[in-house]
Design an enzyme around this catalytic site. Structure first.
Site, PDB file in Angstrom:
ATOM      1  N   ARG A   1       0.849  -1.181   0.000  1.00 59.56           N
ATOM      2  CA  ARG A   1       0.000   0.000   0.000  1.00 59.56           C
ATOM      3  C   ARG A   1       0.891   1.240   0.000  1.00 59.56           C
ATOM      4  O   ARG A   1       1.963   1.254   0.619  1.00 59.56           O
ATOM      5  CB  ARG A   1      -0.919   0.023   1.226  1.00 59.56           C
TER       6      ARG A   1
ATOM      7  N   HIS B   1       1.068   0.409 -10.588  1.00 62.57           N
ATOM      8  CA  HIS B   1       0.171  -0.492  -9.854  1.00 62.57           C
ATOM      9  C   HIS B   1      -0.129  -1.755 -10.676  1.00 62.57           C
ATOM     10  O   HIS B   1      -1.290  -2.098 -10.920  1.00 62.57           O
ATOM     11  CB  HIS B   1      -1.134   0.221  -9.467  1.00 62.57           C
TER      12      HIS B   1
END
Length: 312
Positions: free
Chosen positions: A228, A275
């Protein structure tokens, strides 16, 4: 042909852009399901949910779904769901085998690149002799986070010969991996020539890698953050690189897409990837959702049930 299973009515409570891929996959995996995109909330036995639904306003109000036995998250991360005060139904996160394999491949690829020093060999006509890397058995790797993804990555790297240690708040054991517990974070960092971050986003993990903890890493260490974006204090990372941290491979960020003017893009010892470390794949994840829906209808224990107090 009848499956012999009771019919169930399920709401696909996710943004419309996901329907073309997920609708057919879910229906094929669970043919006894009547998968709907709208309807009377009180008529649904379960929800398959992703943040961003409904698309015309704020978070979903779960209160009217009085018959729902489970809310199955479409994604592994549930931090944007557990804070919804209207959610009283059991919540299950997605643990997709395809996602675990993708994360394993990403982390191994970048760990090997760091281990072998591949970026030192510029194709400029200069013969750089004497840059022979150590063997994997002489390289220390630490994996922060011993959930499904962290265990998969740690075991794969150990299988390649690396000296792998894991760290988690609980220190729950993993066969074949030395796991350090919460108070042992300084030791976990101090040994990490390659540090792989796969922790969830919780109040306890936000800014976990601040200036003080980044300074514990060995000189020249590589950080691979595929967990994260909140795990690393952005303001502390660039000074740490200036002070001797080797490289940071970042796949997750506080703001995505990462703005073009962000200093990470231009820093010579930061690699930005968009990502891509792990993607939930409908063709494999649909079977995970189907199994949980069936268990809910039969009153069996649900898999990957979220602990509301811990947030994951």
């Amino acid at each position: 042909m009848s499956t012999g299973r009771a019919r169930m009515r399920v709401l696909f409570a996710a943004p419309a852009k996901y329907w073309p891929a997920w609708g057919p996959a879910l229906t094929a995996a669970c043919p006894e399901m009547d998968l709907c995109r709208d309807g009377d909330p009180a008529s649904f036995d379960a929800l398959i949910y992703a943040p961003g639904y409904p698309e015309d306003g704020g978070p979903l109000d779960f209160t009217p779904f009085t018959r729902a036995r489970v809310v199955q998250s479409l994604w592994a991360g549930v931090e944007r769901i557990v804070t919804n005060p209207t959610l009283t139904q059991p919540l299950c996160r997605m643990v997709d085998p395809g996602l675990a394999l993708g994360m394993r491949d990403y982390c191994i690829g970048w760990a090997m690149r760091a281990h072998l020093g591949m970026d030192r060999y510029a194709q400029d006509g200069h013969w750089r002799n004497g840059l022979v890397p150590p063997l994997a058995q002489d390289r220390q790797v630490t994996v922060l986070g011993m959930g499904e993804l962290g265990r998969s990555v740690a075991l794969a790297l150990a299988g390649l010969g690396f000296r792998v240690a894991g760290w988690s708040a609980s220190g729950r054991s993993v066969e074949g991996i030395e796991v350090l517990a919460g108070p042992q974070l300084p030791q976990a960092l101090a040994r990490a020539e390659i540090l792989i971050c796969l922790l969830p986003d919780t109040p306890q993990t936000r800014d976990l890698l601040d200036a003080e903890r980044l300074a514990l890493l060995p000189p020249g260490a590589t950080i691979i953050n595929a967990g994260r974006g909140t795990l690393i204090d952005d303001a502390a990372l660039l000074p740490a690189l200036q002070a001797g941290l080797g490289h940071a491979v970042l796949d997750v960020f506080r703001q995505e897409p990462l703005p073009p003017e962000h200093p990470f893009w231009a820093h010579p010892r930061v690699t930005v990837t968009p990502h891509i470390s792990a993607e939930t794949r409908p063709e494999t994840a649909a079977h995970v959702a189907a199994e949980n829906l069936r268990r809910a209808m039969r009153g069996l224990p649900l898999r990957h049930l979220v602990d509301r107090k811990r947030g994951y």
